[in-house]
Design an enzyme around this catalytic site. Structure first.
Site, short mmCIF file in Angstrom:
data_model
loop_
_atom_site.label_atom_id
_atom_site.label_comp_id
_atom_site.label_asym_id
_atom_site.label_seq_id
_atom_site.Cartn_x
_atom_site.Cartn_y
_atom_site.Cartn_z
N THR A 1 0.82 -1.21 0.00
CA THR A 1 0.00 0.00 0.00
C THR A 1 0.86 1.26 0.00
O THR A 1 1.98 1.26 0.49
CB THR A 1 -0.93 0.05 1.23
OG1 THR A 1 -0.12 0.02 2.42
CG2 THR A 1 -1.89 -1.11 1.23
N GLU B 1 -4.17 4.38 3.72
CA GLU B 1 -3.33 3.54 2.87
C GLU B 1 -4.12 3.08 1.66
O GLU B 1 -5.27 2.65 1.78
CB GLU B 1 -2.83 2.32 3.65
CG GLU B 1 -2.00 2.68 4.88
CD GLU B 1 -1.54 1.43 5.62
OE1 GLU B 1 -0.76 0.66 5.04
OE2 GLU B 1 -1.98 1.24 6.77
#
Length: 315
Positions: free
Chosen positions: A212, A260
């Site tokens: 991420t 994220e």
């Protein structure tokens, strides 16, 4: 589009213009009505359209510590205003001294002496000057004195978002805080966006097979409620479908709230240190802690599939 920071940035030979004033955070559909009217009026009069706004948000100066979550940073607002046809944006530094400027002085110093207003376009509840004492009626009186028109535009749009309440920045912030990014999108006319620089986190996503981009968001950003969302990651000039996680990562006893974004089906992305944007299309599920790592991985896989479906349907 020209961008000015303070009155001193305005060109000395600046001529007449059509002006609208406000925070315009988010440039939502109500704001768009006013700005579009100002642009249309400017085109008919053959003069530029100027938006006057403030930084920081006036509430932070008048009541320190009360800065509202921001729906869009100033550079993003300028982009949105440029898309609406605005010719110049004047960002006035909102200081304690500036907050004490009387409505009459504001009219002279900003609208008359610097912007040479030919018309001013506002919403019905517009207030300005020290203690927000200036009203649209007072503005109209000043217009008769200094030769500018004042036009009032009803900015109140309603829809399903917020149970039918009039669209506003405050309502949008509340919906985002609740995780209702679909409702916020209806008000904004586009998905809610957060921006920031990608920083190194614990890198657990990479270890789990779902790397991420950990976005360090800008100060005072309006962040959606904790949970998983479908949306987009904008980076390096690309728009990538994304599964987005907001929260403290309870599976690993996290305490810091993060945003994220996992770029779906993208391999080998290296975005560290880059400025990116994340847009929220739909809420998928709330934040949760699972009994095992296997359970988490299974859910993450399901989340990605759901996000892929939502983004595909939005295309």
């Amino acid at each position: 589009m020209q961008r000015w920071r303070g009155l001193e940035d305005i060109p000395q030979d600046w001529g007449r213009s059509v002006v609208t004033i406000g925070s315009y955070d988010g440039v939502h559909r109500g704001h768009q009505l006013i700005i579009e009217h100002a642009v249309d009026r400017a085109r008919k009069l053959g003069v530029p359209a100027v938006v006057v706004t403030f930084d920081p948000h006036p509430s932070e100066v008048v009541r320190p510590g009360s800065h509202p979550p921001l729906l869009a940073p100033h550079p993003r607002r300028c982009e949105l205003m440029a898309d609406l046809g605005v010719d110049a944006v004047l960002v006035l530094p909102f200081t304690t001294e500036f907050s004490q400027l009387s409505p009459a002085d504001f009219v002279v110093k900003v609208l008359v002496d610097k912007l040479h207003a030919k018309a001013v376009v506002e919403g019905p509840n517009f207030r300005f000057g020290h203690r927000a004492a200036g009203t649209v009626d007072f503005l109209a009186e000043q217009g008769r004195v200094y030769d500018f028109e004042v036009e009032i535009v009803d900015l109140y749009v309603t829809g399903e978002a917020g149970g039918g309440k009039p669209f506003s920045s405050t309502l949008t912030r509340n919906l985002i805080a609740e995780g209702d990014v679909a409702g916020a999108r209806e008000i904004l006319g586009r998905p809610h966006r957060v921006e920031g620089v990608v920083v190194r986190g614990a890198q657990r996503g990479r270890e789990l097979g779902f790397p991420t981009a950990n976005v360090e968001t800008l100060p005072h950003t309006a962040i959606p409620a904790d949970g998983v969302y479908a949306g987009y990651l904008y980076a390096q000039g690309e728009t990538m479908p994304a599964a987005i996680s907001v929260g403290t990562n309870p599976q690993f006893e996290g305490t810091e709230r993060t945003v994220e974004a996992y770029a779906i089906d993208r391999v080998g992305l290296d975005l560290y240190g880059m400025h990116v944007a994340v847009e929220f299309l739909a809420y998928v599920r709330g934040q949760a802690k699972f009994d095992s790592l296997e359970g988490l991985l299974e859910q993450m896989g399901a989340d990605v599939e759901r996000c892929r479906e939502i983004v595909a349907a939005d295309a």
